[in-house]
Structure formats: structure tokens, C-alpha cells
Design a protein around this motif. Structure first.
Motif, short mmCIF file in Angstrom:
data_model
loop_
_atom_site.label_atom_id
_atom_site.label_comp_id
_atom_site.label_asym_id
_atom_site.label_seq_id
_atom_site.Cartn_x
_atom_site.Cartn_y
_atom_site.Cartn_z
N ILE A 78 0.91 -1.33 -0.15
CA ILE A 78 -0.04 -0.09 -0.16
C ILE A 78 0.89 1.13 0.04
CG2 ILE A 78 -1.90 -1.31 1.26
CD1 ILE A 78 -0.11 1.62 3.16
N LYS A 79 -0.01 2.47 -0.26
CA LYS A 79 0.77 3.65 -0.25
C LYS A 79 -0.18 4.54 0.42
CE LYS A 79 2.65 7.40 -2.95
NZ LYS A 79 2.90 7.91 -4.23
N MET A 80 0.01 5.27 1.63
CA MET A 80 -1.03 6.01 2.36
C MET A 80 -0.33 7.36 2.79
SD MET A 80 -2.16 4.07 5.72
CE MET A 80 -3.36 5.27 6.12
N PRO A 81 -1.22 8.54 2.83
CA PRO A 81 -0.64 9.70 3.44
C PRO A 81 -0.80 9.43 5.03
CG PRO A 81 -2.57 10.12 2.51
CD PRO A 81 -2.37 8.60 2.34
N GLY A 82 0.18 10.53 5.70
CA GLY A 82 -0.33 10.81 7.31
C GLY A 82 0.79 11.39 7.80
N TYR A 83 0.83 11.58 9.03
CA TYR A 83 1.75 12.69 9.86
C TYR A 83 2.65 11.43 10.95
CZ TYR A 83 -0.86 16.45 8.28
OH TYR A 83 -1.55 17.50 7.29
N VAL A 84 3.82 11.98 10.88
CA VAL A 84 5.07 11.06 11.69
C VAL A 84 4.79 11.56 13.40
CG1 VAL A 84 7.22 10.93 12.00
CG2 VAL A 84 6.32 11.09 9.83
N LEU A 85 4.52 10.51 14.12
CA LEU A 85 4.80 10.74 15.71
C LEU A 85 5.77 9.73 15.89
CD1 LEU A 85 3.60 11.78 18.35
CD2 LEU A 85 2.29 9.85 18.22
N PRO A 86 7.14 10.32 16.09
CA PRO A 86 8.40 9.64 16.30
C PRO A 86 8.40 8.63 17.48
CG PRO A 86 8.93 12.15 16.21
CD PRO A 86 7.37 11.81 16.18
N ILE A 87 9.02 7.69 17.27
CA ILE A 87 9.09 6.58 18.45
C ILE A 87 10.37 6.43 18.65
CG2 ILE A 87 8.48 4.30 19.33
CD1 ILE A 87 6.39 5.88 19.37
N ASP A 88 11.21 5.93 17.71
CA ASP A 88 12.96 5.74 17.60
C ASP A 88 13.41 6.75 16.81
OD1 ASP A 88 12.71 3.45 19.07
OD2 ASP A 88 12.52 2.16 17.71
N MET A 89 14.23 7.49 17.40
CA MET A 89 14.66 8.63 16.74
C MET A 89 16.36 8.64 17.12
SD MET A 89 13.16 12.24 16.54
CE MET A 89 13.94 13.70 16.50
N SER A 90 17.30 9.03 16.16
CA SER A 90 18.67 9.36 16.24
C SER A 90 19.09 10.62 15.64
CB SER A 90 19.38 8.05 15.67
OG SER A 90 19.44 7.84 14.33
N THR A 91 20.40 10.86 15.62
CA THR A 91 20.88 11.94 14.89
C THR A 91 20.55 11.73 13.33
OG1 THR A 91 23.06 11.01 14.78
CG2 THR A 91 22.34 12.51 16.50
N ALA A 92 20.59 10.38 12.72
CA ALA A 92 20.14 10.22 11.43
C ALA A 92 18.76 10.40 11.03
CB ALA A 92 20.52 8.92 11.15
N GLY A 93 17.80 10.52 11.93
CA GLY A 93 16.45 10.51 11.74
C GLY A 93 15.45 9.56 12.50
N VAL A 94 14.33 9.44 12.10
CA VAL A 94 13.45 8.76 12.55
C VAL A 94 13.22 7.26 12.03
CG1 VAL A 94 10.92 8.39 13.48
CG2 VAL A 94 12.03 10.67 13.54
N THR A 95 13.38 6.18 12.63
CA THR A 95 13.18 4.85 12.15
C THR A 95 11.91 3.96 12.45
OG1 THR A 95 14.68 3.81 13.67
CG2 THR A 95 15.87 4.62 11.60
N SER A 96 11.40 4.57 13.63
CA SER A 96 10.01 3.88 13.80
C SER A 96 9.19 5.01 14.36
CB SER A 96 10.23 2.86 15.08
OG SER A 96 10.95 1.77 14.51
N PHE A 97 7.95 5.00 13.85
CA PHE A 97 7.06 6.10 14.24
C PHE A 97 5.54 5.59 14.04
CE2 PHE A 97 7.89 6.54 9.75
CZ PHE A 97 6.73 6.85 9.02
N ILE A 98 4.67 6.16 14.75
CA ILE A 98 3.19 6.01 14.51
C ILE A 98 2.87 6.93 13.52
CG2 ILE A 98 1.09 5.85 15.74
CD1 ILE A 98 2.51 5.52 18.32
N MET A 99 2.00 6.32 12.64
CA MET A 99 1.52 7.27 11.64
C MET A 99 0.21 7.43 11.91
SD MET A 99 1.60 7.24 7.49
CE MET A 99 0.87 5.62 7.25
N VAL A 100 -0.16 8.81 12.02
CA VAL A 100 -1.37 9.47 12.50
C VAL A 100 -2.23 9.98 11.25
CG1 VAL A 100 -0.78 9.43 14.66
CG2 VAL A 100 -0.50 11.47 13.60
#
Length: 167
Positions: A78-100
Motif C-alpha cells: 500500500i501507499k498512504m498519507p499521514g503524519y509522523v509521531l516519532p518513536i525511535d529517533m537518532s541523529t540520522a532521523g526517525v526509524t520507527s513512528f506512529i503514522m497518524v
């Protein structure tokens, strides 16, 4: 018109040598209402709940429809739009998030129901300077009811591609 055996063999060889990307699966584009099972109206997943007019707050009441998932989406590409609510984040960026489904979901208001939240894992980090941008996420969807400290989540998605959502 007759095709020779040599022509057929050459065509078959060319077909098998074609890069896999040419034959890549096209993702099914979803909207948030597609996450609700067919036949369950959105109005039936959220009850009235408690409204505090003095504090200007609302604590919705979810019924069993809030955890009902669309069975057709398990394993779907699938492909869907949403917003990022970060869960796992480092200096490189977010690797796990809840899409809301909307900005501020789970932070400024009570969380949406489980069938309106998607837990996303990505091998490629999403840049932390783009956290407020809406995104398109493409990948394989699965049913995975889980509880976090933020909310109950109904779906999980292994992100293959994350990109800025453009109108």
C-alpha cells in the motif's frame, strides 16, 4: 504472420532479462477510512465519551468497532498519507513512528482509535527536520494490534519508501 522458433526464443530470453523493477507491484493507494472494515461506519467507532466544557477537553469512548481491522489489508502492498509521531529517533532521523491521520493526534488530543493508527518501521531514517511535513509511506501492511504508552495501534507497516506528501 508466422513467428519462427528462433524469434520466440529471443523474445523469451529478452523477457526474462528484463529488470525486476519494470515488473514491480504498484501499491494500492489508501485513505484513512479504508482502514475501517467495510460496513462499519466511522461514527460507530467513537462514542460520545466525556466532555469537560470548563477544561475544553474531550475523552472519547471507543467501542469494539475501534479495534476492528480491514481484513483485505493484511499483507497488502500500500501507499498512504499521514503524519509522523516519532518513536525511535537518532541523529540520522526517525526509524520507527506512529503514522497518524492529522497533526497533533496522540499529543494534543486523545489518540484516535486503534484502527486509525499505523506503526511504521523503516530501515532508511526519515530526516528529523521534516517531522511536521505530511508524508506518503509505501510498504507492506499487516494487522498487528499493539498497545504502547501513547496509544493502541491496529496496523503495522514495513516502509519501503517515505516521501513528502505534496498536494
Amino acid at each position: 504472420m508466422t513467428l519462427s522458433r528462433r524469434t520466440l526464443m529471443a523474445a523469451a530470453a529478452a523477457f526474462t532479462a528484463t529488470p525486476r523493477t519494470v515488473w514491480a507491484e504498484t501499491p494500492r493507494v489508501l485513505a484513512w477510512e479504508d482502514l475501517i472494515p467495510p460496513g462499519v461506519p466511522y461514527g460507530e467507532i467513537i462514542g460520545e465519551g466525556e466532555i469537560d466544557a470548563l477544561k475544553d477537553t474531550w475523552l472519547p469512548e471507543f467501542d469494539e468497532n475501534a479495534t476492528k481491522l480491514n481484513m483485505e489489508l493484511h499483507g497488502a502492498y500500500i501507499k498512504m498519507p499521514g503524519y509522523v509521531l516519532p518513536i525511535d529517533m537518532s541523529t540520522a532521523g526517525v526509524t520507527s513512528f506512529i503514522m497518524v491521520p492529522y497533526v497533533g493526534a496522540c499529543i494534543h488530543t486523545p489518540p484516535p482509535p486503534a484502527n486509525q493508527l499505523v506503526f511504521v518501521d523503516s530501515k532508511k531514517p526519515w530526516p528529523s527536520d521534516k517531522l511536521w511535513d505530511p508524508v506518503w509511506v509505501t510498504g507492506k501492511m499487516r494487522h498487528e494490534l499493539q498497545s504502547t504508552s501513547v496509544a493502541d495501534i491496529g496496523y503495522a507497516l514495513d516502509a519501503e519508501l517515505i516521501e513528502v506528501y505534496e498536494w
